[in-house]
Design an enzyme around this catalytic site. Structure first.
Site, PDB file in Angstrom:
ATOM      1  N   GLU A 138       5.203  -8.174  15.522  1.00 14.79           N
ATOM      2  CA  GLU A 138       6.164  -7.810  14.478  1.00 14.79           C
ATOM      3  C   GLU A 138       6.340  -8.983  13.520  1.00 14.79           C
ATOM      4  O   GLU A 138       7.193  -9.851  13.751  1.00 14.79           O
ATOM      5  CB  GLU A 138       7.513  -7.464  15.113  1.00 14.79           C
ATOM      6  CG  GLU A 138       7.390  -6.432  16.198  1.00 14.79           C
ATOM      7  CD  GLU A 138       8.715  -5.737  16.506  1.00 14.79           C
ATOM      8  OE1 GLU A 138       9.732  -6.090  15.915  1.00 14.79           O
ATOM      9  OE2 GLU A 138       8.690  -4.843  17.345  1.00 14.79           O
ATOM     10  N   TRP A 190      16.738   1.167  17.242  1.00 11.35           N
ATOM     11  CA  TRP A 190      17.879   1.537  16.384  1.00 11.35           C
ATOM     12  C   TRP A 190      18.736   0.335  16.002  1.00 11.35           C
ATOM     13  O   TRP A 190      19.668   0.468  15.219  1.00 11.35           O
ATOM     14  CB  TRP A 190      18.731   2.596  17.073  1.00 11.35           C
ATOM     15  CG  TRP A 190      18.120   3.962  17.031  1.00 11.35           C
ATOM     16  CD1 TRP A 190      17.018   4.345  16.317  1.00 11.35           C
ATOM     17  CD2 TRP A 190      18.581   5.139  17.704  1.00 11.35           C
ATOM     18  NE1 TRP A 190      16.768   5.678  16.506  1.00 11.35           N
ATOM     19  CE2 TRP A 190      17.708   6.192  17.351  1.00 11.35           C
ATOM     20  CE3 TRP A 190      19.648   5.401  18.574  1.00 11.35           C
ATOM     21  CZ2 TRP A 190      17.869   7.489  17.844  1.00 11.35           C
ATOM     22  CZ3 TRP A 190      19.805   6.696  19.062  1.00 11.35           C
ATOM     23  CH2 TRP A 190      18.931   7.716  18.705  1.00 11.35           C
ATOM     24  N   HIS A 248      13.060 -10.034  20.442  1.00 11.81           N
ATOM     25  CA  HIS A 248      12.947  -9.503  19.079  1.00 11.81           C
ATOM     26  C   HIS A 248      13.347 -10.626  18.111  1.00 11.81           C
ATOM     27  O   HIS A 248      14.245 -11.417  18.409  1.00 11.81           O
ATOM     28  CB  HIS A 248      13.867  -8.288  18.909  1.00 11.81           C
ATOM     29  CG  HIS A 248      13.636  -7.584  17.606  1.00 11.81           C
ATOM     30  ND1 HIS A 248      14.165  -8.046  16.422  1.00 11.81           N
ATOM     31  CD2 HIS A 248      12.906  -6.484  17.294  1.00 11.81           C
ATOM     32  CE1 HIS A 248      13.771  -7.247  15.426  1.00 11.81           C
ATOM     33  NE2 HIS A 248      12.996  -6.296  15.936  1.00 11.81           N
TER      34      HIS A 248
HETATM   35  P1  13P Z   1      11.777  -1.989  10.400  1.00 15.76           P
HETATM   36  O1  13P Z   1      10.934  -0.795  10.751  1.00 15.76           O
HETATM   37  O2  13P Z   1      13.121  -1.639   9.885  1.00 15.76           O
HETATM   38  O3  13P Z   1      11.037  -2.945   9.532  1.00 15.76           O
HETATM   39  O4  13P Z   1      12.087  -2.760  11.772  1.00 15.76           O
HETATM   40  C1  13P Z   1      11.034  -3.034  12.633  1.00 15.76           C
HETATM   41  C2  13P Z   1      11.535  -3.639  13.877  1.00 15.76           C
HETATM   42  O5  13P Z   1      12.338  -4.545  13.866  1.00 15.76           O
HETATM   43  C3  13P Z   1      10.995  -3.089  15.115  1.00 15.76           C
HETATM   44  O6  13P Z   1      11.495  -3.746  16.235  1.00 15.76           O
END
Ligand code: 13P
Length: 258
Positions: free
Chosen positions: A174, A14, A105
């Site tokens: 990611e 979130w 992240h």
């Molecule tokens: P979005 O799904 O908004 O691209 O974000 C992905 C994310 O940062 C998951 O950690």
């Protein structure tokens, strides 16, 4: 005896959204949208990673209403306790019922200039408080496919872990360019990246970590991302809408029960 495979993990990151009232409202809606026990037992684990201030709300709601979701934190301090203003320790998160912790992240790496030592400390603290670290890695640019960037992001943390710690880490692929951009990585690119990550981890550490994918996952593209052998998905903006997140969960559950 062979152990059963880990369920597919559908995680909601979130970010800095959802205060405790909105969290309550989201979870209420979610329990109405997914009333059938069968869906929750189809081999998909749902996890919510709210801001720190909403963790207690999510813990109390899910316990009181027997909503079978797991909780995760978006960050953790690399320190045990003490004079670290603004930080939250692993043992505090453990006491709030967190099962997972996000580490590294791309938004935290960029905004907090996290060092390699801090990332290693965060992973170790999470594990010693019985939580599962989800280590995020991702290339910054879409450009040429060169997996050195992501394999070294994972490798530089793994190399300072004990073998038994390494086995507990989940890696989330990611691509930075795919986050919040509506440009999901193609299934082929995800397969090549995860293959490269697994190959490197196998070669250097003799293990094959569970890998998630995150980056603009939504109800419109989840079908194309299933069947890639991923351990699950980390969803950002699409997880803020309970109806869309419930749909993604249902799609994964249908796939899992086939
Ligand atoms: P979005 O799904 O908004 O691209 O974000 C992905 C994310 O940062 C998951 O950690």
């Amino acid at each position: 005896m062979t152990s059963s495979p880990a369920p597919c993990l559908l995680a909601a990151n979130w970010k800095m959204n959802m205060d405790h009232l909105k969290t309550l409202d989201f979870l209420r809606q979610l329990s109405l949208l997914l009333p059938e026990e069968r869906v929750w037992k189809a081999g998909v684990e749902m996890a919510i990673f709210p801001p720190f201030t909403s963790l207690r709300t999510a813990q109390v709601f899910s316990n009181s209403y027997r909503l079978p979701i797991s909780l995760g934190a978006q960050d953790v301090s690399p320190h045990e306790c003490g004079a670290f203003t603004g930080e939250v320790s692993a043992s505090m998160l453990e006491k709030l019922g967190c099962r997972y912790v996000l580490v590294g992240h791309s938004e935290s790496r960029k905004n907090h200039h996290e060092t390699r030592e801090e990332l290693v400390g965060k992973v170790k603290r999470s594990i010693s408080s019985s939580m599962i670290p989800v280590l995020c890695v991702g290339e910054k640019e879409k450009g040429e496919e060169d997996w050195e960037e992501i394999t070294s992001q994972a490798g530089e943390v793994f190399c300072d872990l004990e073998p038994e710690e390494r086995e507990k880490v989940i890696v989330s692929y990611e691509p930075v360019w795919a986050i919040g951009s509506s440009m999901t990585a193609s299934p082929d690119r995800i397969s090549r990246a995860t293959l490269a990550l697994k190959g490197k981890m196998q070669e250097k550490f003799g293990l094959c970590p569970r890998i998630l994918y995150g980056g603009s996952v939504n109800e419109g593209n989840i079908d194309s991302l299933m069947g890639l052998g991923l351990g699950g998905f980390l969803v950002g903006h699409a997880s803020l809408n309970p109806a869309e997140f419930a749909t993604i969960f249902q799609r994964l559950a249908e796939e899992g029960s086939r």
